[in-house]
Design a protein around this motif. Structure first.
Motif, short mmCIF file in Angstrom:
data_model
loop_
_atom_site.label_atom_id
_atom_site.label_comp_id
_atom_site.label_asym_id
_atom_site.label_seq_id
_atom_site.Cartn_x
_atom_site.Cartn_y
_atom_site.Cartn_z
N ALA A 33 -3.13 8.46 -14.31
CA ALA A 33 -4.55 8.58 -13.96
C ALA A 33 -5.21 7.21 -13.89
CB ALA A 33 -5.26 9.46 -14.99
N THR A 34 -4.95 6.34 -14.87
CA THR A 34 -5.57 5.02 -14.84
C THR A 34 -5.00 4.17 -13.70
OG1 THR A 34 -4.00 4.27 -16.55
CG2 THR A 34 -6.19 4.96 -17.27
N ARG A 35 -3.71 4.36 -13.40
CA ARG A 35 -3.12 3.65 -12.26
C ARG A 35 -3.80 4.08 -10.95
NH1 ARG A 35 2.72 1.81 -10.98
NH2 ARG A 35 2.69 1.61 -8.73
N HIS A 36 -4.02 5.38 -10.82
CA HIS A 36 -4.68 5.90 -9.61
C HIS A 36 -6.09 5.32 -9.49
CE1 HIS A 36 -5.89 8.70 -6.47
NE2 HIS A 36 -6.95 9.02 -7.20
N LEU A 37 -6.83 5.25 -10.60
CA LEU A 37 -8.18 4.72 -10.57
C LEU A 37 -8.19 3.27 -10.13
CD1 LEU A 37 -9.55 6.28 -13.88
CD2 LEU A 37 -10.40 6.77 -11.58
N PHE A 38 -7.23 2.49 -10.60
CA PHE A 38 -7.20 1.08 -10.23
C PHE A 38 -6.78 0.91 -8.77
CE2 PHE A 38 -6.16 -3.40 -10.28
CZ PHE A 38 -7.13 -3.92 -11.14
N GLU A 39 -5.83 1.71 -8.33
CA GLU A 39 -5.41 1.64 -6.91
C GLU A 39 -6.57 2.03 -5.99
OE1 GLU A 39 -2.05 4.21 -7.12
OE2 GLU A 39 -0.61 2.57 -7.37
N GLU A 40 -7.39 3.00 -6.41
CA GLU A 40 -8.56 3.38 -5.63
C GLU A 40 -9.55 2.21 -5.54
OE1 GLU A 40 -9.64 6.28 -3.92
OE2 GLU A 40 -7.46 6.52 -3.95
N ALA A 41 -9.69 1.46 -6.62
CA ALA A 41 -10.59 0.30 -6.60
C ALA A 41 -10.08 -0.76 -5.63
CB ALA A 41 -10.71 -0.29 -8.01
N ILE A 42 -8.77 -0.94 -5.57
CA ILE A 42 -8.19 -1.89 -4.60
C ILE A 42 -8.48 -1.44 -3.18
CG2 ILE A 42 -6.01 -2.83 -3.71
CD1 ILE A 42 -4.95 -2.78 -6.59
N ARG A 43 -8.33 -0.13 -2.94
CA ARG A 43 -8.59 0.39 -1.59
C ARG A 43 -10.08 0.27 -1.23
NH1 ARG A 43 -4.06 3.80 -2.57
NH2 ARG A 43 -5.21 5.26 -3.87
N ARG A 44 -10.97 0.56 -2.17
CA ARG A 44 -12.40 0.45 -1.89
C ARG A 44 -12.78 -0.97 -1.51
NH1 ARG A 44 -12.96 4.08 -6.17
NH2 ARG A 44 -13.24 2.39 -7.69
N ALA A 45 -12.11 -1.95 -2.14
CA ALA A 45 -12.40 -3.35 -1.87
C ALA A 45 -11.64 -3.87 -0.65
CB ALA A 45 -12.06 -4.19 -3.09
N ASP A 46 -10.80 -3.01 -0.06
CA ASP A 46 -9.95 -3.43 1.05
C ASP A 46 -9.19 -4.70 0.66
OD1 ASP A 46 -8.78 -3.28 3.52
OD2 ASP A 46 -10.40 -4.34 4.56
N ALA A 47 -8.59 -4.64 -0.53
CA ALA A 47 -7.96 -5.82 -1.13
C ALA A 47 -6.45 -5.67 -1.26
CB ALA A 47 -8.57 -6.09 -2.51
N GLN A 48 -5.84 -4.92 -0.34
CA GLN A 48 -4.39 -4.70 -0.42
C GLN A 48 -3.60 -5.99 -0.25
OE1 GLN A 48 -6.52 -2.83 1.22
NE2 GLN A 48 -6.08 -0.64 0.98
N GLU A 49 -4.25 -7.03 0.30
CA GLU A 49 -3.53 -8.29 0.50
C GLU A 49 -3.39 -9.11 -0.78
OE1 GLU A 49 -7.69 -9.66 0.25
OE2 GLU A 49 -6.68 -7.88 1.04
N LEU A 50 -4.14 -8.75 -1.82
CA LEU A 50 -4.08 -9.52 -3.06
C LEU A 50 -2.70 -9.36 -3.72
CD1 LEU A 50 -7.54 -8.79 -4.73
CD2 LEU A 50 -6.80 -10.88 -3.58
N PRO A 51 -2.17 -10.44 -4.31
CA PRO A 51 -0.87 -10.36 -4.99
C PRO A 51 -1.02 -9.73 -6.38
CG PRO A 51 -1.69 -12.60 -5.11
CD PRO A 51 -2.68 -11.83 -4.28
#
Length: 379
Positions: free
Chosen positions: A230-248
């Motif tokens: 659940a916490t992993r999903h929440l953090f992945e959603e934050a990455i998607r909201r920020a359109d930050a998939q390019e971050l390492p």
């Protein structure tokens, strides 16, 4: 001997499991029962209710689940009065355990409270309730017993179990090798919390902080240890909201200690993880948000200017804190960057953390068991 225990959350489960093992050195045939978690059950604990039933986060959560928690406590009181144990030990969870201990003590059952409530941080008047509830208090921090002794409460400093568990000199190279992190790039560990509420309130700001740092230092790498799907999903959603998939950013299942050991700096939610980072001698920046109502209630009752355990133990702002409305990605990125660029400051901080580590390293479980034996000998 028959010893009843109530432990809430994973930290209480771990403390209680170590204490059970230490008590068995003196009492090989002792029986343990009450409310506990999987670690306690692995030590032979008879769990009448799961410790997960007691897990709450903040005052608002307690209010929503008040009737359920009260029903569990009343059921436990009734059962323990019918079959009195030789000792009751409440492990942490003061809002649940202190009322339970008071009822049991009035019935003639000796009681102990393990992990001092934070009367030094807020709600200091709880010391009077603790005096009614517990025959003795086992304290994890060295400054706590004197606060109780002023009010005639028996209290013992038993050290902190994490200080026993963590090595005095963490091995960064071994941690990086375990996680498959190259030696060359600098690494920032992001720990937004272990609960869903914590992660949901901090994930967006942690991702934004990582983006700012990466823009300034493209070679930086980020690791994010999370304990549940659940916490992993929440953090992945934050990455998607920020359109930050390019971050390492590399998300890990668990391995928080290895992630912090491998890191050059840590951005961490306030809580036990801040003490872990200090014991690992890592420079850190602390952030936290509560539900608005909970925060305003706690703020009005707070006594200290800081909330992070490293600062409380150091009695000064050893590391920066960003709490509630002060949580700001640009400011947090600046604070992390200072640690990354100032090796002398990091070395001085590590020396302070090393002194704290030695002070807390007391063979915790053995000392806790020895402090409880006089109560059992009376039986």
């Amino acid at each position: 001997m028959r010893i009843a225990m109530v432990a809430g959350e994973a930290s209480g489960d771990l403390l209680a499991s170590h204490l059970m093992r230490a008590l068995r050195v003196h009492l090989p045939d002792v029986q343990f029962f009450g409310i506990g978690g999987p670690r306690m059950e692995a030590e032979g604990f008879d769990s009448w209710w799961s410790a997960e039933r007691l897990a709450v986060n903040g005052i608002v959560d307690v209010l929503f689940r008040y009737r359920e928690l009260l029903g569990i406590r009343n059921g436990l009181v009734k059962r323990l009065r019918a079959e009195p144990p030789d000792l009751f030990i409440g492990i942490d969870a003061p809002d649940f355990n202190l009322g339970l201990e008071e009822k049991l003590r009035k019935s003639g059952i000796p009681t102990a409270h393990y992990v001092s409530p934070t009367i030094w941080a807020w709600r200091g008047k709880r010391v009077f309730k603790i005096k009614r509830a517990a025959d003795c208090v086992l304290c994890l921090f060295p400054f706590e017993p004197v606060l109780f002794e002023k009010h005639g409460v028996r209290a013992h400093f038993v050290g902190h179990p994490l200080a026993d568990e963590f090595p005095l000199k963490p091995d960064r190279e071994a941690a990086r090798e375990l996680l498959g992190i190259p030696k060359a790039p600098k690494v920032v560990a992001l720990l937004p919390g272990s609960r869903n509420g914590e992660v949901s309130r901090l994930a967006d700001d942690f991702v934004a902080t990582a983006r700012i740092l990466h823009e300034r230092h493209p070679e930086l790498r980020f690791v994010v240890p999370l304990v549940t799907r659940a916490t992993r999903h929440l953090f992945e959603e934050a990455i998607r909201r920020a359109d930050a998939q390019e971050l390492p950013i590399r998300i890990l299942f668990g391995h928080s200690r290895e992630a912090m050991t491998a890191a050059d700096a840590v951005l961490v939610a306030s809580g036990t993880a801040t003490l872990e980072a200090a014991l690992l001698k890592r420079p850190m920046v602390i952030a936290y948000r509560l539900a608005s109502l909970s925060y305003h209630i706690i703020k009005r009752l707070a006594y200290l200017p800081y909330v992070g355990l490293p600062n409380i133990l150091g009695r000064e702002f050893l590391v920066p804190e960003f709490i509630q409305d002060a949580v700001n990605p640009a400011a947090m990125a600046d604070a992390i960057e200072k640690w990354l660029n100032d090796r002398t400051a990091c070395e001085a901080l590590a020396e302070r953390f090393d002194a704290i580590h030695h002070e807390l390293r007391q063979d915790n479980a053995a000392r806790a068991a020895e402090a409880l034996l006089p109560l059992l000998r009376r039986r």
